[in-house]
Write an enzyme that holds these catalytic residues in place. Sequence first.
Site, PDB file in Angstrom:
ATOM      1  N   GLN A  17      -4.581  -1.295  -7.655  1.00  0.00           N
ATOM      2  CA  GLN A  17      -5.327  -0.484  -6.444  1.00  0.00           C
ATOM      3  C   GLN A  17      -6.082   0.838  -7.248  1.00  0.00           C
ATOM      4  O   GLN A  17      -5.689   1.471  -8.352  1.00  0.00           O
ATOM      5  CB  GLN A  17      -4.508   0.082  -5.521  1.00  0.00           C
ATOM      6  N   SER A  68      -7.795   5.003  -0.367  1.00  0.00           N
ATOM      7  CA  SER A  68      -7.753   3.971  -1.245  1.00  0.00           C
ATOM      8  C   SER A  68      -9.217   3.303  -0.994  1.00  0.00           C
ATOM      9  O   SER A  68      -9.921   3.376  -0.141  1.00  0.00           O
ATOM     10  CB  SER A  68      -6.733   2.784  -0.574  1.00  0.00           C
ATOM     11  N   ASP A  86       0.771  -1.278  -0.117  1.00  0.00           N
ATOM     12  CA  ASP A  86      -0.012   0.034  -0.031  1.00  0.00           C
ATOM     13  C   ASP A  86       0.899   1.436   0.013  1.00  0.00           C
ATOM     14  O   ASP A  86       0.401   2.442  -0.171  1.00  0.00           O
ATOM     15  CB  ASP A  86      -0.903  -0.049   1.119  1.00  0.00           C
TER      16      ASP A  86
END
Length: 283
Positions: A274, A224, A200
Amino acid sequence: MPRTAAELVGLLELEQLDTDLFRGPQPETLRQRSFGGQVLAQALGAAYRTMAPERVAHSLNAYFLRPGSPASPILYVVEPTRDGRAFSQRRVVGRQNGRPIFSMVCSFHIDEGGLDHADPLPVGVPAPEDCRPAADVLGERSAQTAEFWEAEWGALDVRYATEPSSDRPGPAQLQLWIRTESRLPDDPRLHQMVLAYLSDISLLSVSTLTHPVEFMSSRMQAASIDHAMWFHRPARADEWLLYDQTSPSASGGLGFSQGRLFTADGTLAASCAQQGLIRVLDA
């Protein structure tokens, strides 16, 4: 955030409260929201606690439903959805203060042979020892000081192979060398959890690189929304990994980024994708 690898391992040690129910601790942090990589890693750890030892995670698909608060622990509810001859699936829901904040489905697979190919390590990437620490770079390019970034990411040794710049022509791309700051235990499940944690790092920010905005500034609302990850081959999170990141698209307030994690010897270990909110606010 954890300042040492030992603290990071402690963050991933969940307390079992009941069958398929686990509680994840929170780190000390200056952030107002829980780090998404922490929730990914803890959720994967919860799923592993219900899994036969010979089955290893090969994919996960997650949604961040609400911001997590670092002020209270997160409860992880695991649903054993399937156990077949070669594959198992688990659904994990993270809950905080009575509400779901996170949902993930992950799949596990027994080790077996088969066809094998992989992309090679990108060429022309400088060695980690020739790259600047991320804390120094971000201290120069963001509203936060280098000391802030050192405190937040102390458990990880992160170095920019290519430094972020909106002035650089070409595609939105970023390359990082990354590993934990010290040795981890040998458990391969733990290394997958740490890979999920570090996956991440900076991924969503790549979708803003070619635009004249600062990712963590007061003029941008970023979060996110979903995160997918595929584990291709074993890799140690305490040895150098090249995180090769690119953003093929940004539109409608959403940024989409992809990443590949290579070991230093060129093995493609994992891939990520993502999508997240990158809303530019009025001045």
